[in-house]
Design a protein around this motif. Structure first.
Motif, PDB file in Angstrom:
ATOM      1  N   TYR A 344       0.859  -1.194   0.000  1.00  0.00           N
ATOM      2  CA  TYR A 344       0.000   0.000   0.000  1.00  0.00           C
ATOM      3  C   TYR A 344       0.885   1.230   0.000  1.00  0.00           C
ATOM      4  O   TYR A 344       1.961   1.205   0.581  1.00  0.00           O
ATOM      5  N   THR A 345       0.409   2.298  -0.640  1.00  0.00           N
ATOM      6  CA  THR A 345       1.220   3.518  -0.623  1.00  0.00           C
ATOM      7  C   THR A 345       0.575   4.564   0.282  1.00  0.00           C
ATOM      8  O   THR A 345      -0.656   4.618   0.423  1.00  0.00           O
ATOM      9  N   ALA A 346       1.435   5.394   0.864  1.00  0.00           N
ATOM     10  CA  ALA A 346       0.954   6.481   1.715  1.00  0.00           C
ATOM     11  C   ALA A 346       0.055   7.407   0.896  1.00  0.00           C
ATOM     12  O   ALA A 346      -0.910   7.961   1.425  1.00  0.00           O
ATOM     13  N   ALA A 347       0.378   7.557  -0.387  1.00  0.00           N
ATOM     14  CA  ALA A 347      -0.437   8.435  -1.244  1.00  0.00           C
ATOM     15  C   ALA A 347      -1.867   7.895  -1.365  1.00  0.00           C
ATOM     16  O   ALA A 347      -2.836   8.640  -1.205  1.00  0.00           O
ATOM     17  N   ASP A 348      -2.011   6.580  -1.626  1.00  0.00           N
ATOM     18  CA  ASP A 348      -3.342   5.960  -1.710  1.00  0.00           C
ATOM     19  C   ASP A 348      -4.083   6.122  -0.391  1.00  0.00           C
ATOM     20  O   ASP A 348      -5.270   6.449  -0.355  1.00  0.00           O
ATOM     21  N   PHE A 349      -3.366   5.835   0.680  1.00  0.00           N
ATOM     22  CA  PHE A 349      -3.949   5.921   2.013  1.00  0.00           C
ATOM     23  C   PHE A 349      -4.485   7.342   2.259  1.00  0.00           C
ATOM     24  O   PHE A 349      -5.623   7.531   2.696  1.00  0.00           O
ATOM     25  N   GLY A 350      -3.656   8.330   1.924  1.00  0.00           N
ATOM     26  CA  GLY A 350      -4.046   9.734   2.118  1.00  0.00           C
ATOM     27  C   GLY A 350      -5.245  10.110   1.266  1.00  0.00           C
ATOM     28  O   GLY A 350      -6.124  10.844   1.721  1.00  0.00           O
ATOM     29  N   LYS A 356     -12.865  10.385   2.764  1.00  0.00           N
ATOM     30  CA  LYS A 356     -13.705  10.156   3.943  1.00  0.00           C
ATOM     31  C   LYS A 356     -13.745  11.371   4.867  1.00  0.00           C
ATOM     32  O   LYS A 356     -14.345  11.328   5.945  1.00  0.00           O
ATOM     33  N   GLY A 357     -13.034  12.431   4.478  1.00  0.00           N
ATOM     34  CA  GLY A 357     -13.102  13.661   5.271  1.00  0.00           C
ATOM     35  C   GLY A 357     -12.001  13.825   6.290  1.00  0.00           C
ATOM     36  O   GLY A 357     -12.155  14.564   7.269  1.00  0.00           O
ATOM     37  N   LEU A 358     -10.862  13.154   6.069  1.00  0.00           N
ATOM     38  CA  LEU A 358      -9.734  13.290   6.999  1.00  0.00           C
ATOM     39  C   LEU A 358      -8.483  13.680   6.221  1.00  0.00           C
ATOM     40  O   LEU A 358      -8.084  12.982   5.282  1.00  0.00           O
ATOM     41  N   LEU A 359      -7.864  14.792   6.600  1.00  0.00           N
ATOM     42  CA  LEU A 359      -6.658  15.250   5.899  1.00  0.00           C
ATOM     43  C   LEU A 359      -5.398  14.803   6.632  1.00  0.00           C
ATOM     44  O   LEU A 359      -5.258  15.035   7.835  1.00  0.00           O
ATOM     45  N   LEU A 360      -4.501  14.144   5.884  1.00  0.00           N
ATOM     46  CA  LEU A 360      -3.228  13.654   6.420  1.00  0.00           C
ATOM     47  C   LEU A 360      -2.116  14.103   5.469  1.00  0.00           C
ATOM     48  O   LEU A 360      -2.396  14.664   4.429  1.00  0.00           O
ATOM     49  N   MET A 383     -12.917  10.501  16.285  1.00  0.00           N
ATOM     50  CA  MET A 383     -13.439  10.598  14.924  1.00  0.00           C
ATOM     51  C   MET A 383     -12.340  10.244  13.922  1.00  0.00           C
ATOM     52  O   MET A 383     -12.572   9.473  12.974  1.00  0.00           O
ATOM     53  N   ALA A 384     -11.130  10.784  14.147  1.00  0.00           N
ATOM     54  CA  ALA A 384     -10.013  10.512  13.233  1.00  0.00           C
ATOM     55  C   ALA A 384      -9.716   9.020  13.170  1.00  0.00           C
ATOM     56  O   ALA A 384      -9.537   8.455  12.085  1.00  0.00           O
ATOM     57  N   PHE A 385      -9.710   8.365  14.323  1.00  0.00           N
ATOM     58  CA  PHE A 385      -9.351   6.943  14.331  1.00  0.00           C
ATOM     59  C   PHE A 385     -10.473   6.058  13.789  1.00  0.00           C
ATOM     60  O   PHE A 385     -10.203   5.007  13.205  1.00  0.00           O
ATOM     61  N   GLU A 386     -11.708   6.519  13.955  1.00  0.00           N
ATOM     62  CA  GLU A 386     -12.824   5.834  13.310  1.00  0.00           C
ATOM     63  C   GLU A 386     -12.631   5.875  11.789  1.00  0.00           C
ATOM     64  O   GLU A 386     -12.747   4.855  11.098  1.00  0.00           O
ATOM     65  N   LEU A 387     -12.269   7.056  11.297  1.00  0.00           N
ATOM     66  CA  LEU A 387     -12.044   7.210   9.850  1.00  0.00           C
ATOM     67  C   LEU A 387     -10.828   6.405   9.394  1.00  0.00           C
ATOM     68  O   LEU A 387     -10.859   5.768   8.336  1.00  0.00           O
ATOM     69  N   LEU A 388      -9.773   6.394  10.206  1.00  0.00           N
ATOM     70  CA  LEU A 388      -8.573   5.620   9.845  1.00  0.00           C
ATOM     71  C   LEU A 388      -8.906   4.137   9.730  1.00  0.00           C
ATOM     72  O   LEU A 388      -8.411   3.443   8.830  1.00  0.00           O
ATOM     73  N   ASN A 389      -9.740   3.674  10.629  1.00  0.00           N
ATOM     74  CA  ASN A 389     -10.180   2.289  10.590  1.00  0.00           C
ATOM     75  C   ASN A 389     -10.892   1.980   9.268  1.00  0.00           C
ATOM     76  O   ASN A 389     -10.639   0.964   8.631  1.00  0.00           O
ATOM     77  N   GLN A 390     -11.766   2.909   8.876  1.00  0.00           N
ATOM     78  CA  GLN A 390     -12.489   2.743   7.601  1.00  0.00           C
ATOM     79  C   GLN A 390     -11.531   2.757   6.416  1.00  0.00           C
ATOM     80  O   GLN A 390     -11.725   2.014   5.453  1.00  0.00           O
ATOM     81  N   VAL A 391     -10.498   3.610   6.502  1.00  0.00           N
ATOM     82  CA  VAL A 391      -9.522   3.684   5.403  1.00  0.00           C
ATOM     83  C   VAL A 391      -8.820   2.334   5.265  1.00  0.00           C
ATOM     84  O   VAL A 391      -8.651   1.818   4.156  1.00  0.00           O
ATOM     85  N   ILE A 392      -8.448   1.749   6.393  1.00  0.00           N
ATOM     86  CA  ILE A 392      -7.752   0.453   6.368  1.00  0.00           C
ATOM     87  C   ILE A 392      -8.630  -0.615   5.727  1.00  0.00           C
ATOM     88  O   ILE A 392      -8.180  -1.376   4.867  1.00  0.00           O
ATOM     89  N   LEU A 393      -9.914  -0.652   6.137  1.00  0.00           N
ATOM     90  CA  LEU A 393     -10.826  -1.650   5.567  1.00  0.00           C
ATOM     91  C   LEU A 393     -10.955  -1.456   4.066  1.00  0.00           C
ATOM     92  O   LEU A 393     -10.957  -2.421   3.298  1.00  0.00           O
ATOM     93  N   GLU A 394     -11.027  -0.205   3.650  1.00  0.00           N
ATOM     94  CA  GLU A 394     -11.222   0.068   2.225  1.00  0.00           C
ATOM     95  C   GLU A 394      -9.970  -0.205   1.399  1.00  0.00           C
ATOM     96  O   GLU A 394     -10.047  -0.774   0.311  1.00  0.00           O
ATOM     97  N   ILE A 395      -8.815   0.173   1.924  1.00  0.00           N
ATOM     98  CA  ILE A 395      -7.583   0.003   1.144  1.00  0.00           C
ATOM     99  C   ILE A 395      -7.270  -1.480   0.957  1.00  0.00           C
ATOM    100  O   ILE A 395      -6.690  -1.887  -0.046  1.00  0.00           O
ATOM    101  N   LYS A 396      -7.710  -2.305   1.896  1.00  0.00           N
ATOM    102  CA  LYS A 396      -7.490  -3.752   1.806  1.00  0.00           C
ATOM    103  C   LYS A 396      -8.268  -4.378   0.640  1.00  0.00           C
ATOM    104  O   LYS A 396      -7.878  -5.390   0.098  1.00  0.00           O
ATOM    105  N   LYS A 397      -9.399  -3.730   0.304  1.00  0.00           N
ATOM    106  CA  LYS A 397     -10.240  -4.252  -0.779  1.00  0.00           C
ATOM    107  C   LYS A 397      -9.615  -3.995  -2.142  1.00  0.00           C
ATOM    108  O   LYS A 397     -10.018  -4.581  -3.135  1.00  0.00           O
ATOM    109  N   LYS A 398      -8.644  -3.073  -2.182  1.00  0.00           N
ATOM    110  CA  LYS A 398      -8.109  -2.672  -3.491  1.00  0.00           C
ATOM    111  C   LYS A 398      -7.101  -3.691  -4.015  1.00  0.00           C
ATOM    112  O   LYS A 398      -6.423  -4.345  -3.272  1.00  0.00           O
TER     113      LYS A 398
END
Ligand SMILES: *Cc1c(COP(=O)(O)O)cnc(C)c1O
Length: 398
Positions: A344-350, A356-360, A383-398
């Motif tokens: 996974y790349t930091a760029a994709d993650f960001g 999802k509404g979180l700026l990194l 809220m940030a960590f809830e969103l981070l959790n969602q990012v992880i779930l989503e990036i895994k699907k890619k």
């Protein structure tokens, strides 16, 4: 709408523009709200439009914007005295940016050696992974060969030693070394905290060798470490400290701070800045300092940092339950990061986080950086960590 071709293409910009901000949130032209854990790269130390900063700046804007360093600037004297009262430094020079602060720090170090009759003591030892800014001289101080490409001959007198490796430093130090230049926590280099005791060892070696220690606190300084300055956690005294980013809370301002003997090598005419420390910049810096030094603020910040750190551990634990995206947590204080699995790349993650509404912000070592405002709330962290959790779930699907 495409970006205007009138803008020089030095950045690969994300196609979002913001109209306003409040606290930890930014609002975009298209009506979306973002939790801003990039903070303009560690600049908005107290989020957006903090009432105390707005008040200080608007009051000053109605009175006096700029005079010149040809005259006394009382607002500068107030800020300098606060910085001196709360650090090991005794002299302050104000500039406008981080690169000016680090480059100014190098000038002070070299001039100090020169003033002591050591004309050949000019070398600056830097660390691998270092980032100190984009001026021609700082390009040589950075450990980023790509940044130097096409910009002609490099400034002389910068050598890199392996980050965290004392033995390699001992081999390269000598009477020709004016200073060791180091970030206590590397930001751009991948949110890398120096190993415990590293700064202390650097200071001892510098002292023994007659060299100075420059702490580049442009990113980690001004409270982001959990103490006002990061060096304070190692119980050492750097000879020179470079500040910028958080110092003005969004207003461009930097500073070079030095011990008296070192700073006094700078006599009239040796350095200058037209804008440096003008009344507007100083009122901003003064307001930021007042917020940081308010009774109990740094203490409650350290609570927030502990809470944040626990959330990082929790996220990693959750992530491990299936297939890990995160390799490890990094950084310190409110300059944190997650190193990502090479799949996974930091760029994709960001990008997913932003959707999802979180700026990194990205960083080297495939690290996604988290730079929350220092006054962020536990609710916002949740809220940030809830969103981070969602990012992880989503990036895994890619
Ligand atoms: C950002 C940064 C700089 C350069 O600051 P600019 O204001 O972009 O010139 C220097 N040192 C460190 C540690 C930084 O993070």
């Amino acid at each position: 709408m495409a970006i205007s071709p009138s803008i020089m293409t030095t950045y690969g910009r994300i196609d979002i523009a913001f109209t306003h901000g409040k606290g930890s949130f930014l609002f975009s032209e298209d009506g979306n709200r973002f939790l801003d854990y990039a903070s303009g790269i560690a600049v908005n130390a107290f989020g957006h439009c903090h009432p105390k900063l707005v008040e200080a700046l608007t009051e000053q804007a109605n009175k006096l914007w700029h005079t010149s360093n040809l005259y006394r600037i009382p607002e500068q004297e107030v800020v300098a005295e606060k910085l001196v009262a709360n650090s090991c430094a005794e002299r302050v020079f104000f500039c406008n940016s981080g690169a000016e602060a680090t480059e100014g720090a190098v000038k002070v170090a070299r001039r100090y050696a020169w003033a002591n009759g050591e004309k050949d003591r000019t070398e600056i030892l830097c660390a691998t992974g270092a980032f100190h800014g984009r001026t021609l001289a700082m390009l040589a101080a950075n450990d980023r060969p790509l940044f130097r490409e096409g910009f002609g001959p490099s400034a002389q007198g910068f050598t890199h030693v392996e980050w965290g490796n004392i033995e390699s430093l001992k081999k390269l130090i000598g009477r020709h070394v004016a200073a060791i230049l180091v970030e206590p926590v590397q930001g751009e280099g991948g949110a890398r905290k120096a190993p415990d005791g590293y700064l202390k060892l650097l200071k001892d070696i510098a002292l023994e060798n007659g060299s100075l220690l420059i702490s580049d606190e442009v990113q980690i300084g001004m409270g982001r470490s959990g103490t006002l300055f990061a060096y304070q956690q190692e119980e050492i005294e750097p000879d020179i400290i470079a500040l910028a980013k958080g110092l003005g809370g969004g207003f461009p301002v930097g500073a070079v701070m030095a011990k008296a003997e070192v700073g006094d090598a700078m006599v009239p005419g040796t350095h200058g800045s037209t804008f440096g420390g003008n009344p507007l910049a100083m009122r901003s810096a003064n307001a930021v300092l007042d917020l940081l030094l308010e009774d109990g603020f740094l203490q409650s910040l350290r609570d927030t940092i502990r809470y944040f750190d626990n959330k990082m551990d929790e996220l990693i634990l959750n992530d491990k339950n299936n297939f890990s995206v995160i390799v490890r947590k990094k950084g310190s204080g409110m300059l944190r990061g997650f190193e990502l699995n090479e799949n996974y790349t930091a760029a994709d993650f960001g990008n997913i986080a932003r959707e999802k509404g979180l700026l990194l912000v990205g960083a080297a070592e495939n690290t996604i950086r988290l730079l929350p405002p220092l006054n962020t709330s536990k609710e916002e962290i949740n809220m940030a960590f809830e969103l981070l959790n969602q990012v992880i779930l989503e990036i895994k699907k890619k």
